[in-house]
Scaffold this motif. Sequence first.
Motif, PDB file in Angstrom:
ATOM      1  N   VAL A  27       0.846  -1.194   0.000  1.00 21.16           N
ATOM      2  CA  VAL A  27       0.000   0.000   0.000  1.00 21.16           C
ATOM      3  C   VAL A  27       0.888   1.253   0.000  1.00 21.16           C
ATOM      4  CG1 VAL A  27      -1.726   1.308   1.289  1.00 21.16           C
ATOM      5  CG2 VAL A  27      -1.886  -1.186   1.157  1.00 21.16           C
ATOM      6  N   GLY A  28       0.575   2.191  -0.905  1.00 20.87           N
ATOM      7  CA  GLY A  28       1.306   3.448  -0.979  1.00 20.87           C
ATOM      8  C   GLY A  28       2.608   3.389  -1.739  1.00 20.87           C
ATOM      9  N   GLU A  29       2.867   2.264  -2.417  1.00 20.07           N
ATOM     10  CA  GLU A  29       4.114   2.107  -3.175  1.00 20.07           C
ATOM     11  C   GLU A  29       3.828   1.599  -4.578  1.00 20.07           C
ATOM     12  OE1 GLU A  29       7.135  -0.181  -1.250  1.00 20.07           O
ATOM     13  OE2 GLU A  29       6.647   0.656   0.724  1.00 20.07           O
ATOM     14  N   ARG A  44      -0.527   0.694  -5.676  1.00 20.46           N
ATOM     15  CA  ARG A  44      -1.666   0.359  -4.827  1.00 20.46           C
ATOM     16  C   ARG A  44      -1.881   1.528  -3.865  1.00 20.46           C
ATOM     17  NH1 ARG A  44      -2.113  -4.883  -0.855  1.00 20.46           N
ATOM     18  NH2 ARG A  44      -4.250  -4.532  -0.153  1.00 20.46           N
ATOM     19  N   HIS A  45      -3.039   2.157  -3.988  1.00 15.23           N
ATOM     20  CA  HIS A  45      -3.344   3.341  -3.195  1.00 15.23           C
ATOM     21  C   HIS A  45      -3.963   2.971  -1.858  1.00 15.23           C
ATOM     22  CE1 HIS A  45      -2.473   5.702  -6.755  1.00 15.23           C
ATOM     23  NE2 HIS A  45      -3.187   4.809  -7.433  1.00 15.23           N
ATOM     24  N   ARG A  46      -3.877   3.898  -0.919  1.00 16.45           N
ATOM     25  CA  ARG A  46      -4.452   3.678   0.408  1.00 16.45           C
ATOM     26  C   ARG A  46      -5.959   3.455   0.346  1.00 16.45           C
ATOM     27  NH1 ARG A  46       0.123   4.350   2.200  1.00 16.45           N
ATOM     28  NH2 ARG A  46       1.421   5.973   2.900  1.00 16.45           N
ATOM     29  N   SER A  47      -6.596   3.972  -0.698  1.00 14.95           N
ATOM     30  CA  SER A  47      -8.040   3.786  -0.881  1.00 14.95           C
ATOM     31  C   SER A  47      -8.393   2.365  -1.320  1.00 14.95           C
ATOM     32  CB  SER A  47      -8.559   4.768  -1.943  1.00 14.95           C
ATOM     33  OG  SER A  47      -8.010   4.435  -3.211  1.00 14.95           O
ATOM     34  N   GLY A  48      -7.377   1.582  -1.728  1.00  9.59           N
ATOM     35  CA  GLY A  48      -7.614   0.232  -2.232  1.00  9.59           C
ATOM     36  C   GLY A  48      -7.567   0.156  -3.751  1.00  9.59           C
ATOM     37  N   ASP A  70       0.575   9.465  -4.745  1.00  4.31           N
ATOM     38  CA  ASP A  70      -0.618   9.664  -3.924  1.00  4.31           C
ATOM     39  C   ASP A  70      -1.810   9.231  -4.761  1.00  4.31           C
ATOM     40  OD1 ASP A  70      -1.351  11.820  -5.598  1.00  4.31           O
ATOM     41  OD2 ASP A  70      -0.739  13.342  -4.168  1.00  4.31           O
ATOM     42  N   GLU A  71      -2.994   9.600  -4.388  1.00  3.17           N
ATOM     43  CA  GLU A  71      -4.195   9.162  -5.126  1.00  3.17           C
ATOM     44  C   GLU A  71      -4.256   9.740  -6.539  1.00  3.17           C
ATOM     45  OE1 GLU A  71      -6.763   6.986  -4.448  1.00  3.17           O
ATOM     46  OE2 GLU A  71      -5.693   6.402  -2.648  1.00  3.17           O
TER      47      GLU A  71
END
Length: 114
Positions: A27-29, A44-48, A70-71
């Motif tokens: 996540v985040g990478e 893969r974003h923190r939002s899924g 980021d997103e």
Amino acid sequence: MSVPTRARAEGAERTAHAVCPLEELPVGEGRAYVVDGRQVALFRHRSGRVSAVQAACPHAGGPLADGQVDERVVVCPLHLNAFDLATGASSTGADPIAVHPCRISDDGVVSVEL
């Protein structure tokens, strides 16, 4: 793991390729993969959500999978040029990057359309 399936997008035929299990992407990478002979960066974003773009910056070939993400954008680690993950547009007006549709299957496999 590439398992092609055919799809139609905006009048052009695209092929979906299974790339990796979702849990392989932190996540985040970002991570770079070869998909049907092309280098693709997956994020893969923190939002899924998962985004897929060409893996190399068009300016000097910087590894976009290693950039800050980021997103909305990924930032090239070599020259800090930001690229929109939805459109591929550059923040500086430089050449855009290719953006690829991607999906997560019900069994957690990430696929990219090329």
